[in-house]
Design an enzyme around this catalytic site. Structure first.
Site, PDB file in Angstrom:
ATOM      1  N   TRP A  18       1.076  -1.272  -0.126  1.00  0.00           N
ATOM      2  CA  TRP A  18       0.009   0.075   0.213  1.00  0.00           C
ATOM      3  C   TRP A  18       0.977   1.191   0.121  1.00  0.00           C
ATOM      4  O   TRP A  18       0.764   2.283  -0.627  1.00  0.00           O
ATOM      5  CB  TRP A  18      -0.936   0.009   1.256  1.00  0.00           C
ATOM      6  CG  TRP A  18      -2.138  -1.114   0.876  1.00  0.00           C
ATOM      7  CD1 TRP A  18      -2.328  -2.211   1.768  1.00  0.00           C
ATOM      8  CD2 TRP A  18      -3.109  -1.117  -0.238  1.00  0.00           C
ATOM      9  NE1 TRP A  18      -3.353  -2.804   1.161  1.00  0.00           N
ATOM     10  CE2 TRP A  18      -3.808  -2.220   0.103  1.00  0.00           C
ATOM     11  CE3 TRP A  18      -3.247  -0.119  -1.202  1.00  0.00           C
ATOM     12  CZ2 TRP A  18      -5.000  -2.584  -0.780  1.00  0.00           C
ATOM     13  CZ3 TRP A  18      -4.400  -0.502  -1.884  1.00  0.00           C
ATOM     14  CH2 TRP A  18      -5.132  -1.668  -1.957  1.00  0.00           C
ATOM     15  N   ASP A  41      -1.357   6.862   6.240  1.00  0.00           N
ATOM     16  CA  ASP A  41      -2.696   6.016   5.773  1.00  0.00           C
ATOM     17  C   ASP A  41      -3.020   5.200   6.769  1.00  0.00           C
ATOM     18  O   ASP A  41      -2.237   4.081   7.137  1.00  0.00           O
ATOM     19  CB  ASP A  41      -2.125   5.347   4.451  1.00  0.00           C
ATOM     20  CG  ASP A  41      -3.200   4.326   3.833  1.00  0.00           C
ATOM     21  OD1 ASP A  41      -4.287   4.004   4.645  1.00  0.00           O
ATOM     22  OD2 ASP A  41      -2.955   3.709   2.815  1.00  0.00           O
ATOM     23  N   LYS A  78     -12.951  -0.827   6.571  1.00  0.00           N
ATOM     24  CA  LYS A  78     -12.375  -1.710   7.718  1.00  0.00           C
ATOM     25  C   LYS A  78     -12.949  -1.370   9.039  1.00  0.00           C
ATOM     26  O   LYS A  78     -13.618  -2.105   9.508  1.00  0.00           O
ATOM     27  CB  LYS A  78     -10.705  -1.785   7.601  1.00  0.00           C
ATOM     28  CG  LYS A  78     -10.417  -2.155   6.124  1.00  0.00           C
ATOM     29  CD  LYS A  78      -9.325  -1.612   5.605  1.00  0.00           C
ATOM     30  CE  LYS A  78      -8.937  -1.713   4.523  1.00  0.00           C
ATOM     31  NZ  LYS A  78      -8.731  -2.993   3.637  1.00  0.00           N
TER      32      LYS A  78
END
Ligand SMILES: Cc1ncc(COP(=O)(O)O)c(C=O)c1O
Length: 359
Positions: free
Chosen positions: A101, A171, A195
């Protein structure tokens, strides 16, 4: 019956939240329509949106000098929105690279500025780990430093927030609201909702006021944080249902005792699962203890040929979505806030029985 869902995202939501949404689905608070059918500019909807923001501010203790934005496009659009917003005056940024990511984020940023990549992933005694901050080759004139707190696919998480003077951009997609964090340490925090926040379709950005006026001139208004902040995240029609449902999750979290309380449960869940894996000769987790993710636990079986059987039997036992990310294989149990301790206990019991039958 509801199974235990270990999906990395879209992920498990608290049953109580889904029940409330179900109860309000056809007739929201006696208004004769669903919240999905309501104008985002109506007083009723604006009150729901503002309450969600106020509850998130409470949960994360977000200071007054930060704006909270409820946007769309996923965390992935933020990979572009961040450099477009923050690299207007100074085009240099540092990106800490720890996995898939953070790599995607830095690849996008390279299209807009001068990116210094700090490779911080390493192996210690054969286990994946993050290098010490003292070894990082940071610039002294970057507009910001970007990192991903928790690499969802690798299961690799920072043990601490980096200690830096440059505005820190994080992030937090797969670890937001899982543990207390001091928002003052950040210039910007962002997270896809699917999430620990709510359903897919919503992205949260928390940005310090002084970073709102650094934008590149060509930035589309919809991506411009200053415009979104001025318009209450309603430059266009927002993801109204995802925003409402996230608000229900925030209410649920407050009822659980807030982030401190859920963090204790998360610690217990992680201890139970990692403890079991460590004590077993059959399962293995590839991450150094200090950098183990509290939310995403990847593991392998001693015999790779048993993976399909493991997944099939797990599903038959109402334990869903345990396959690792398609890019890495193996198994992964995502144990976000909405996965209860009993769910992790059920998983450990199953893993133990599976070893007895196949080990
Ligand atoms: C850490 C992290 N960052 C970014 C993303 C991308 O999120 P989205 O699918 O919302 O664009 C994910 C998705 O799983 C993630 O785990």
């Amino acid at each position: 019956m509801r199974a235990y869902n270990f999906c990395a995202g879209p992920a498990a939501l608290p049953t109580a939240v889904l029940e409330k949404a179900q109860q309000e689905m056809l007739d929201w608070q006696g208004k004769g329509l669903s919240i999905m059918e309501m104008s985002h500019r109506s007083n009723d909807y604006v009150a729901v949106a503002e309450k969600a923001e106020a509850d998130l501010r409470k949960l994360m203790n977000i200071p007054e000098n930060y704006k909270v934005l409820f946007l769309q496009g996923g965390a992935s659009l933020q990979f572009s929105a961040i450099p477009l917003n923050l690299l207007g005056k100074n085009s240099k940024a540092d990106y800490i690279h720890t996995g898939i990511w953070s790599e995607k984020a830095l690849k996008e940023a390279k299209r807009y500025g001068d990116v210094n990549v700090v490779d911080a992933a390493t192996l210690i005694d054969g286990k994946h780990a993050i290098t010490e901050q003292s070894t990082w080759n940071l610039s002294n004139d970057a507009a910001y430093i970007h990192y991903a707190d928790n690499e969802t696919i690798g299961g690799l998480q920072f043990a601490n927030v980096p200690d830096v003077k440059t505005p820190l951009v994080c992030d937090y997609s797969s670890s937001i609201l899982s543990a207390p964090v001091d928002v003052n340490k950040f210039g910007l925090i962002y997270a896809g909702a699917q999430k620990n926040i709510g359903p897919a379709g919503l992205t949260i950005v928390i940005i310090r006021d002084d970073l709102l006026d650094q934008t590149k001139p060509e930035i589309p208004s919809i991506l411009k944080y200053a415009d979104q902040a001025k318009n209450g995240s309603m430059v266009n029609t927002p993801a109204t249902y995802a925003w409402y449902l996230s608000g229900l999750v925030f209410e649920w979290l407050l009822e659980q005792g807030g982030v401190e309380a859920i963090h204790k449960v998360n610690q217990e869940k992680a201890k139970l699962l990692y403890g079991y894996i460590d004590a077993s000769d059959f399962y293995n987790n590839p991450i150094a203890v200090a950098n183990r993710s509290m939310m995403n636990v990847p593991f392998t079986l001693a015999d790779e040929a048993l993976e399909k059987t493991f997944l099939k039997e797990a599903e038959a036992n109402h334990l869903l979505n345990l396959a690792g990310h398609r890019s890495v294989g193996g198994m992964r149990a995502s144990i976000y806030n909405a996965v209860p301790l009993e769910g992790v206990q059920a998983l450990v019991n199953f893993m133990d029985e599976f070893t007895k039958r196949h080990g």
